[in-house]
Design an enzyme around this catalytic site. Structure first.
Site, PDB file in Angstrom:
ATOM      1  CB  CYS A   2      -1.791  -1.598   3.191  1.00 43.68           C
ATOM      2  SG  CYS A   2      -0.080  -1.221   2.778  1.00 43.68           S
ATOM      3  NE  ARG A  27      -6.357  -5.541   1.496  1.00 40.42           N
ATOM      4  CZ  ARG A  27      -6.946  -5.595   0.316  1.00 40.42           C
ATOM      5  NH1 ARG A  27      -7.842  -6.541   0.073  1.00 40.42           N
ATOM      6  NH2 ARG A  27      -6.663  -4.736  -0.627  1.00 40.42           N
ATOM      7  CD1 TRP A  75       3.221  -7.231   1.661  1.00 41.24           C
ATOM      8  CD2 TRP A  75       3.534  -5.571   0.199  1.00 41.24           C
ATOM      9  NE1 TRP A  75       4.066  -7.691   0.676  1.00 41.24           N
ATOM     10  CE2 TRP A  75       4.276  -6.689  -0.232  1.00 41.24           C
ATOM     11  CE3 TRP A  75       3.583  -4.408  -0.573  1.00 41.24           C
ATOM     12  CZ2 TRP A  75       5.052  -6.681  -1.389  1.00 41.24           C
ATOM     13  CZ3 TRP A  75       4.358  -4.388  -1.720  1.00 41.24           C
ATOM     14  CH2 TRP A  75       5.068  -5.523  -2.114  1.00 41.24           C
ATOM     15  CG  ASN A 101      -4.390  -0.602  -0.075  1.00 37.61           C
ATOM     16  OD1 ASN A 101      -3.250  -0.881  -0.434  1.00 37.61           O
ATOM     17  ND2 ASN A 101      -5.455  -1.257  -0.519  1.00 37.61           N
ATOM     18  N   GLY A 102      -2.119   1.886  -1.090  1.00 34.56           N
ATOM     19  CA  GLY A 102      -1.816   2.310  -2.448  1.00 34.56           C
ATOM     20  C   GLY A 102      -0.439   2.926  -2.526  1.00 34.56           C
ATOM     21  CD  GLU A 489      -1.212 -22.511  -8.598  1.00 28.29           C
ATOM     22  OE1 GLU A 489      -1.680 -22.254  -7.468  1.00 28.29           O
ATOM     23  OE2 GLU A 489      -0.792 -21.613  -9.363  1.00 28.29           O
ATOM     24  CE  LYS A 493      -0.105 -21.493  -4.346  1.00 28.15           C
ATOM     25  NZ  LYS A 493      -0.623 -21.092  -5.618  1.00 28.15           N
ATOM     26  CD  GLU A 496       2.260 -18.280  -4.087  1.00 28.23           C
ATOM     27  OE1 GLU A 496       1.723 -17.240  -4.487  1.00 28.23           O
ATOM     28  OE2 GLU A 496       1.634 -19.348  -3.942  1.00 28.23           O
ATOM     29  CG  HIS A 512      14.906 -27.740 -25.817  1.00 31.47           C
ATOM     30  ND1 HIS A 512      15.507 -27.705 -27.048  1.00 31.47           N
ATOM     31  CD2 HIS A 512      13.867 -28.606 -25.931  1.00 31.47           C
ATOM     32  CE1 HIS A 512      14.864 -28.497 -27.882  1.00 31.47           C
ATOM     33  NE2 HIS A 512      13.848 -29.059 -27.223  1.00 31.47           N
ATOM     34  CE  LYS A 611      -5.960 -15.039  -1.228  1.00 29.60           C
ATOM     35  NZ  LYS A 611      -5.479 -16.370  -1.621  1.00 29.60           N
TER      36      LYS A 611
END
Length: 616
Positions: A2, A27, A75, A101-102, A489, A493, A496, A512, A611
């Protein structure tokens, strides 16, 4: 995850808080809220589900006056996104408001205790428990606000960055932190104070910063020096640091999205990252970390890289480069798993923590475990003054500027660049890289920013190719050697920001298991630049072609072999194999971006993501 922001001073607080929330929205953006105390001593609290703009719409029709206030963009952790669960939360007596925040891990037992004392709760959040606990400490023990906060936090288990205001005291705010970021901005002569989860929200007003450490509580009182104490009520001395913040990085600069701007920023950012470190004329690399800790680094028995997400992918590249040039074994660990498996950390180990924000909770916790075991702690971060930076014995800033888009782009290439510089310099110090290869790589690395521009010039072509993925439900990304982490990566992306299920694999592993997925509806993206194992990845491409898979390939300019097989190819300039990831990742970033835009999705703020992951 947050974002919290607050102000106390002579200015109107509301515009500062709203601007701050918008800069912190990366955030969290499930809900937002603000609490203000007006001149008559009335506390007005406005909260709304969704983005900060929804809060603005409500507040625009209400009283937003006041010189002191706190605000929050959320968040969700405990409790679904809603106006009721949004912060700030208010105490039962209506005197206190708190943002957080937490995660309060023992909130359930605290809640049950407070219910036994007659408290009731409106939300399903852990945060409301904390504000009621602070009120209880005031009522039960007659404590002032800062004393009540200290007493309450002694009973708390978990992570927090909090701020509390009291409507009967318009000249002070109390803030505190543990395992979540909080930075205080100091105005001239202590006549105003700002605070937030990072310095971006108040960058227009001051660059004088105080970073709180864990288990510290700060009293911000107008006209007085900041008073900081720990949870044992011991006063703590603090330093005020001056930090330069590039405000241009906080604007889109004509681009439609921050992510696209940050992709296009990469040539400049990588040049900034290398400035003063890569000396092309002298054909050398100068890193202060090696000058200051030469013996420990040169004689390291092992490097352990701890990271999460994109930073973990950068670490996989760093592993190969350090082992290739410095001949020191490297392990790359998910920070979230590392500290829970009783890892063996030995004398002579160097633990490298990689984090864009420098606040990633899992990475920071793994780092602290390494420190407790007497390893040399080496931080690679972007945010100056962040928790990992301050916990480090040594390290390197990537210096790519604020990254606002949730999906990391320029931070990844910045991390890879720093790891490349470090591996080269360390190999040179150890005498495990030839002078010819050392100088040749320096020359080529200096040219990477210009070659990045060449890749970006192909954006229109990449946009057309990206349409092949718009309606896909799945995608596979394949690479070999140093391009395998690039494949990981690229897949991340796409997941996301476009919400397409994508997986990255070493191309040789396709047989495999993953090859069973390939048919005419499966896009397969190969990172197939003309480097190590090229002939082998060419065979892997043939195998996909034989099963009617749809092939998109990133290739080196002039490649004809892959072009004759693939449905579409994207060319990147030739470079040395160790530097290939810095170029081959850019087309994958752009593909993910254009697919998300084509699908009408929120590129900069994808669903469920934040983020900076500051909670476990």
């Amino acid at each position: 995850m947050c974002g919290i922001v607050g102000y106390i001073g002579a200015r109107d607080a509301y515009p500062i808080l709203i601007q701050g929330l918008k800069r912190l929205e990366y955030r969290g953006y499930d809900s937002a809220g603000v609490a203000l105390i007006n001149a008559e001593g009335q506390m007005n609290v406005y909260k709304e589900k969704g983005k900060v703009s929804n809060l603005e719409a409500i507040a625009s029709q209400r009283d937003t006056s006041g010189k002191v206030g706190i605000a929050h963009t959320r968040w969700a952790t405990h409790g679904e996104p809603s106006a009721v669960n949004a912060h700030p939360h208010v105490s039962q007596n209506g005197r206190l408001a708190l943002v957080h925040n937490g995660i309060i891990e023992n909130y359930a037992s605290l809640k049950e205790y407070l219910r036994g004392k007659g408290f009731t709760f409106k939300s399903s959040t852990d945060t409301e428990v904390l504000v009621q606990l602070i009120q209880f400490m005031q009522d039960e023990y007659g404590k002032d606000l800062e004393g009540a906060v200290v007493m309450a936090l002694r009973r708390v288990v978990g992570a927090y960055a909090i701020a509390v205001i009291e409507k009967d005291n318009q000249d002070k705010i109390v803030v505190a932190k543990k395992s979540s970021p909080l930075v205080i901005g100091v105005g001239k002569d202590n006549k105003e104070f700002f605070f937030a989860s990072d310095a971006l929200p108040f960058a227009d007003y001051t660059n004088k910063l105080v970073y709180l450490n864990d288990n510290e509580v700060a009293l911000l009182k107008l006209g007085q020096n900041i008073e900081i104490r720990n949870l044992d009520n011991k006063e703590i001395n603090h330093d005020i640091k001056e930090v330069d913040i590039n405000l241009e990085s906080l604007e889109k600069g004509g681009f439609d999205h921050f992510m696209l701007k940050e992709i296009y920023d990469q040539p400049r950012c990588i040049a900034d990252c290398m400035r003063g470190r890569l000396l092309r004329n002298k054909k050398s690399i100068v890193l202060s970390t090696i000058n200051l800790h030469r013996e420990e680094l040169v004689n390291a028995g092992r490097f352990i890289i701890v990271a999460c997400g994109t930073s973990w992918h950068a670490g996989l590249i760093g592993k190969q480069l350090i082992e290739q040039w410095a001949h020191i074994p490297v392990e790359v660990e998910y920070a979230s798993e590392f500290r829970y498996r009783n890892p063996v950390i030995q004398q002579g180990d160097v633990v490298i923590a990689i984090s864009q924000s420098g606040e990633t909770a899992d990475t920071l916790a793994a780092f602290k475990l390494a420190k407790d075991n007497n390893a040399l702690c080496f931080g690679i971060v972007n945010a100056v003054g962040s928790s990992i930076a301050r916990a480090s014995d040594t390290g390197i800033y990537i210096h790519v500027g604020p990254e606002i888009g949730v999906a990391s782009t320029k931070a990844f290439t910045g991390q890879v660049t720093v790891l490349t510089l470090f591996a080269l310099a360390l190999g040179h110090e150890r005498g495990t890289i030839s002078q010819e290869e050392y100088e040749k790589t320096i020359e080529e690395l200096a040219d990477i920013p210009e070659k990045m521009k060449t890749v970006l010039d192909k954006d229109c072509t990449i946009k057309e190719i990206a349409r092949m993925l718009t309606y896909a439900e799945n995608a596979l990304y394949m690479g070999r050697g140093l391009n395998y982490p690039v494949a990981l990566e690229g897949a991340l992306k796409l997941k996301e920001i476009s919400y397409i299920h994508a997986e990255g694999y070493p191309a040789a592993e396709m047989k495999h298991g993953p090859i069973a997925l390939i048919d005419e509806d499966m896009p397969v993206l190969f990172v197939a630049t003309h480097h190590q194992l090229y002939k082998k990845i060419l065979s892997n491409i043939e195998e996909v072609k034989a099963r009617n898979g749809r092939i998109i390939a990133v290739v080196t300019e002039g490649d004809e072999d892959v072009k004759n097989i693939a449905e579409a190819t994207i060319e990147v300039p030739p470079t040395l194999a160790p530097l290939a990831p810095l170029l081959s990742v850019i087309p994958l970033q752009l593909i993910a971006y254009h697919v998300a835009v084509e699908k009408g999705l929120n590129v900069d703020q994808p669903r469920n993501l934040a983020k900076s992951v500051t909670v476990e």
